[in-house]
Design a protein around this motif. Structure first.
Motif, mmCIF file in Angstrom:
data_model
loop_
_atom_site.group_PDB
_atom_site.id
_atom_site.type_symbol
_atom_site.label_atom_id
_atom_site.label_comp_id
_atom_site.label_asym_id
_atom_site.label_seq_id
_atom_site.Cartn_x
_atom_site.Cartn_y
_atom_site.Cartn_z
ATOM 1 N N ASP A 152 0.164 -17.383 47.197
ATOM 2 C CA ASP A 152 0.582 -16.299 46.303
ATOM 3 C C ASP A 152 1.898 -15.681 46.760
ATOM 4 O OD1 ASP A 152 -0.409 -15.173 48.605
ATOM 5 O OD2 ASP A 152 -1.730 -13.736 47.609
ATOM 6 N N PHE A 153 2.698 -16.443 47.540
ATOM 7 C CA PHE A 153 3.906 -15.877 48.146
ATOM 8 C C PHE A 153 4.968 -15.471 47.129
ATOM 9 C CE2 PHE A 153 4.763 -20.423 47.887
ATOM 10 C CZ PHE A 153 6.095 -20.490 47.485
ATOM 11 N N THR A 154 4.858 -15.953 45.879
ATOM 12 C CA THR A 154 5.848 -15.576 44.863
ATOM 13 C C THR A 154 5.522 -14.234 44.223
ATOM 14 O OG1 THR A 154 4.652 -16.795 43.138
ATOM 15 C CG2 THR A 154 6.369 -17.994 44.349
ATOM 16 N N LYS A 155 4.344 -13.700 44.485
ATOM 17 C CA LYS A 155 3.960 -12.411 43.912
ATOM 18 C C LYS A 155 4.577 -11.265 44.711
ATOM 19 C CE LYS A 155 -0.506 -13.823 41.986
ATOM 20 N NZ LYS A 155 -1.977 -13.525 41.942
ATOM 21 N N PRO A 156 4.619 -10.067 44.118
ATOM 22 C CA PRO A 156 5.077 -8.915 44.895
ATOM 23 C C PRO A 156 4.219 -8.761 46.146
ATOM 24 C CG PRO A 156 4.920 -8.358 42.572
ATOM 25 C CD PRO A 156 4.297 -9.720 42.725
ATOM 26 N N LEU A 157 4.806 -8.305 47.225
ATOM 27 C CA LEU A 157 4.086 -8.188 48.483
ATOM 28 C C LEU A 157 2.781 -7.425 48.315
ATOM 29 C CD1 LEU A 157 4.267 -8.732 51.586
ATOM 30 C CD2 LEU A 157 5.142 -6.399 51.790
ATOM 31 N N GLU A 158 2.809 -6.333 47.555
ATOM 32 C CA GLU A 158 1.625 -5.481 47.396
ATOM 33 C C GLU A 158 0.482 -6.167 46.672
ATOM 34 O OE1 GLU A 158 4.679 -4.755 46.628
ATOM 35 O OE2 GLU A 158 5.264 -2.743 47.284
ATOM 36 N N ASP A 159 0.751 -7.332 46.059
ATOM 37 C CA ASP A 159 -0.306 -8.063 45.353
ATOM 38 C C ASP A 159 -0.735 -9.325 46.092
ATOM 39 O OD1 ASP A 159 -0.374 -6.203 43.309
ATOM 40 O OD2 ASP A 159 1.104 -7.277 42.084
ATOM 41 N N GLN A 160 -0.150 -9.591 47.258
ATOM 42 C CA GLN A 160 -0.524 -10.780 48.021
ATOM 43 C C GLN A 160 -1.799 -10.523 48.824
ATOM 44 O OE1 GLN A 160 2.755 -12.576 50.237
ATOM 45 N NE2 GLN A 160 4.216 -11.890 48.681
ATOM 46 N N TRP A 161 -2.622 -11.577 48.929
ATOM 47 C CA TRP A 161 -3.920 -11.422 49.593
ATOM 48 C C TRP A 161 -3.790 -10.998 51.047
ATOM 49 C CZ3 TRP A 161 -5.962 -14.609 53.613
ATOM 50 C CH2 TRP A 161 -7.247 -14.218 54.010
ATOM 51 N N MET A 162 -2.905 -11.621 51.820
ATOM 52 C CA MET A 162 -2.816 -11.286 53.229
ATOM 53 C C MET A 162 -2.398 -9.834 53.438
ATOM 54 S SD MET A 162 -3.334 -12.146 56.366
ATOM 55 C CE MET A 162 -3.587 -13.925 56.379
ATOM 56 N N TYR A 163 -1.562 -9.334 52.577
ATOM 57 C CA TYR A 163 -1.166 -7.921 52.669
ATOM 58 C C TYR A 163 -2.388 -7.030 52.566
ATOM 59 C CZ TYR A 163 1.384 -3.592 51.533
ATOM 60 O OH TYR A 163 1.883 -2.299 51.522
ATOM 61 N N HIS A 164 -3.277 -7.338 51.632
ATOM 62 C CA HIS A 164 -4.501 -6.546 51.462
ATOM 63 C C HIS A 164 -5.475 -6.784 52.608
ATOM 64 C CE1 HIS A 164 -4.092 -4.652 47.445
ATOM 65 N NE2 HIS A 164 -3.152 -5.567 47.335
ATOM 66 N N ALA A 165 -5.584 -8.032 53.082
ATOM 67 C CA ALA A 165 -6.492 -8.315 54.189
ATOM 68 C C ALA A 165 -6.077 -7.543 55.442
ATOM 69 C CB ALA A 165 -6.509 -9.819 54.471
ATOM 70 N N VAL A 166 -4.777 -7.495 55.705
ATOM 71 C CA VAL A 166 -4.264 -6.725 56.839
ATOM 72 C C VAL A 166 -4.544 -5.242 56.647
ATOM 73 C CG1 VAL A 166 -2.142 -5.983 57.996
ATOM 74 C CG2 VAL A 166 -2.520 -8.409 57.521
ATOM 75 N N ALA A 167 -4.256 -4.743 55.453
ATOM 76 C CA ALA A 167 -4.489 -3.323 55.168
ATOM 77 C C ALA A 167 -5.965 -2.966 55.294
ATOM 78 C CB ALA A 167 -3.981 -2.986 53.769
ATOM 79 N N ASP A 168 -6.845 -3.822 54.764
ATOM 80 C CA ASP A 168 -8.287 -3.569 54.845
ATOM 81 C C ASP A 168 -8.744 -3.476 56.300
ATOM 82 O OD1 ASP A 168 -8.227 -3.814 52.099
ATOM 83 O OD2 ASP A 168 -9.148 -5.793 52.056
ATOM 84 N N THR A 169 -8.187 -4.338 57.149
ATOM 85 C CA THR A 169 -8.570 -4.366 58.561
ATOM 86 C C THR A 169 -8.105 -3.097 59.273
ATOM 87 O OG1 THR A 169 -8.394 -6.781 58.523
ATOM 88 C CG2 THR A 169 -8.423 -5.720 60.679
ATOM 89 N N ILE A 170 -6.897 -2.666 58.984
ATOM 90 C CA ILE A 170 -6.379 -1.441 59.591
ATOM 91 C C ILE A 170 -7.167 -0.229 59.110
ATOM 92 C CG2 ILE A 170 -4.369 0.084 59.718
ATOM 93 C CD1 ILE A 170 -2.631 -2.480 59.676
ATOM 94 N N LEU A 171 -7.519 -0.215 57.827
ATOM 95 C CA LEU A 171 -8.331 0.883 57.294
ATOM 96 C C LEU A 171 -9.704 0.923 57.954
ATOM 97 C CD1 LEU A 171 -7.400 0.614 53.504
ATOM 98 C CD2 LEU A 171 -6.904 2.561 55.007
ATOM 99 N N ALA A 172 -10.285 -0.262 58.199
ATOM 100 C CA ALA A 172 -11.582 -0.318 58.887
ATOM 101 C C ALA A 172 -11.453 0.236 60.300
ATOM 102 C CB ALA A 172 -12.092 -1.754 58.920
ATOM 103 N N ASN A 173 -10.330 -0.039 60.959
ATOM 104 C CA ASN A 173 -10.066 0.520 62.273
ATOM 105 C C ASN A 173 -9.992 2.043 62.201
ATOM 106 O OD1 ASN A 173 -9.377 0.705 65.023
ATOM 107 N ND2 ASN A 173 -7.204 0.303 64.643
ATOM 108 N N ASN A 174 -9.275 2.547 61.194
ATOM 109 C CA ASN A 174 -9.172 4.000 61.008
ATOM 110 C C ASN A 174 -10.550 4.625 60.826
ATOM 111 O OD1 ASN A 174 -6.416 3.632 61.065
ATOM 112 N ND2 ASN A 174 -6.131 3.886 58.858
ATOM 113 N N LEU A 175 -11.377 3.961 60.027
ATOM 114 C CA LEU A 175 -12.713 4.485 59.731
ATOM 115 C C LEU A 175 -13.586 4.506 60.976
ATOM 116 C CD1 LEU A 175 -15.014 5.397 57.923
ATOM 117 C CD2 LEU A 175 -15.319 3.022 57.187
ATOM 118 N N LEU A 176 -13.647 3.395 61.693
ATOM 119 C CA LEU A 176 -14.517 3.309 62.867
ATOM 120 C C LEU A 176 -14.077 4.298 63.945
ATOM 121 C CD1 LEU A 176 -17.000 1.640 63.655
ATOM 122 C CD2 LEU A 176 -15.475 0.084 64.874
ATOM 123 N N ARG A 177 -12.778 4.412 64.154
ATOM 124 C CA ARG A 177 -12.251 5.318 65.167
ATOM 125 C C ARG A 177 -12.504 6.782 64.834
ATOM 126 N NH1 ARG A 177 -7.847 3.522 68.275
ATOM 127 N NH2 ARG A 177 -6.781 5.499 67.890
#
Length: 408
Positions: A152-177
């Motif tokens: 999906d590299f031709t899509k806007p960054l905000e719509d790419q899967w890895m961008y969301h996967a990274v964000a989801d992981t960081i958010l989970a870190n924020n939540l647990l901490r």
């Protein structure tokens, strides 16, 4: 008898790979780095319709917008017995791989080891079985699913899967901490397969993690001797933005690269290339015949032993101090807080894909000098890769380092 495998020494004649780095799109890089600067815990919603399992609860938490619509992430979260505000527990964020989801069993395993844990679903799915061909049901607020290999590299960054996967992981870190029962200075991360790739990516962005355990997954996939090289051949964005190796030097926490020599997805030379980028202590655990899978990772004791050592002592319980080949003999010096009792050299004369090489074990010698342990073994003629295996009762530790062996 359980055996703990924590590497320490491999040497491949193929040497290190080099990775071309073009001009990274500045706006995309800035947006990616900005994800790690958001440390506010996300809003949490009850996971209705799912069966809690003791202390392990189903939840949803708010995530980034995707294609202009808000999303949520499904997760299982649990605390170990005895965790409280007065006695906070260490924690870990768990990220699944391809074909996986948020696993309550994984959370329970870590809870039993004394860790708070959150296992997240990074493809907009839940733990409920889906209708074929979908393995898992998607939920109404789900974000993107993985579109192959960064396709999906031709899509806007905000719509790419890895961008969301990274964000989801960081958010989970924020939540647990943010939980009062969790020590925010002792929260780590572990990911399996694609989750290992996500972990390798995140630790170059979010340095708050106390430790990291990328399992199978790593960076440099556009150069790998596996199917990833073919899939990424026409992807101009991966080598300049998404390759974890671009940022792993910012990873200062102890890292355990957890895998096995027969892994056909993530070759050992790719794993080693990522390891050498890390600024913190970087060790390996290559388990013979481990196989590739979620259960293969969480059913073994290596990850738990590594994490416990780091949160208790600030470092792995066994680390290499030096590795050399002189006159056809490999010598590895270990520093271990536990007594070691045997050593084995594992080597190959094969070339190319490390998963397809034949690996042979041979007895090595081991002697103690205080807290240092010296393992030595002759390297067979024609060896292209080798590593030393040392054991401590139920624990097996390996030292790992790349280079070109000087044959006998």
């Amino acid at each position: 008898m359980k055996k703990y495998h924590t590497i320490v020494a491999m040497i491949l004649a193929s040497g290190m790979s080099t990775f071309g780095q073009g001009a990274t799109p500045a706006p995309s890089l800035a947006k990616l780095e900005a994800l790690a600067k958001q440390n506010t815990p996300p809003a949490v919603h009850e996971g209705t319709g799912f069966q809690a399992d003791g202390a392990v609860k189903p939840i949803f938490f708010d995530a980034l917008d995707w294609e202009g619509k808000p999303t949520r992430v499904f997760a299982w979260i649990g605390l170990p017995d005895g965790a409280s505000k007065e006695n906070p527990a260490p924690g870990i964020v768990l990220v699944h791989g391809g074909g996986g989801t948020a696993f309550k069993e994984w959370v329970k395993e870590w809870n039993a080891e004394g860790f708070a844990a959150i296992s997240i679903a990074v493809e907009g799915q839940t733990e409920q079985k889906g209708q074929p061909p979908a393995k898992w049901q998607r939920h109404e607020h789900g974000g993107p699913k993985r579109p192959g290999t960064y396709s999906d590299f031709t899509k806007p960054l905000e719509d790419q899967w890895m961008y969301h996967a990274v964000a989801d992981t960081i958010l989970a870190n924020n939540l647990l901490r943010s939980l009062p029962e969790v020590d925010p200075a002792k929260v780590g991360i572990m990911g399996v397969s694609w989750g290992g790739v996500i972990t390798s990516t995140v630790i170059g962005l979010d340095q708050r993690f106390a430790f990291a355990i990328p399992t199978y997954g790593c960076g440099g996939l556009h150069k790998a001797t596996s199917h990833y090289k073919k899939h990424l051949a026409s992807n101009p964005l991966y080598p300049i933005l998404w390759d974890p190796n671009l940022r792993l030097e910012k990873a200062t926490m102890p890292v355990l690269w957890f895998s096995w020599t027969g892994d056909g997805h993530f070759p050992m030379d790719s794993l080693a290339a990522s390891s050498e980028k890390v600024s913190g202590v970087s060790v390996f655990s290559l388990v013979p015949k481990m196989k590739h899978g979620h259960g293969s990772a969480w059913s073994r004791p290596e990850s738990y032993a590594f994490a416990k050592s780091v949160v208790q002592d600030g470092k792995p319980w066994c680390v290499p101090e030096s590795t050399k080949i002189d006159g056809g003999t490999l010598t590895v010096v270990f520093h271990s807080t536990k007594p070691l009792d045997s050593a084995t050299l594992t080597s190959t004369t094969g070339t190319g894909d490390t998963s397809k090489r034949k690996w042979i074990e041979a007895a090595a010698t081991l002697k103690q000098e205080g807290e240092k342990w010296i393992a030595t073994a002759p390297v067979p003629q024609g060896t292209t890769a080798c590593f030393m295996n040392v054991s401590s009762g139920k624990r097996i530790v390996w030292q790992y380092e790349f280079g070109i062996p000087q044959g006998p």
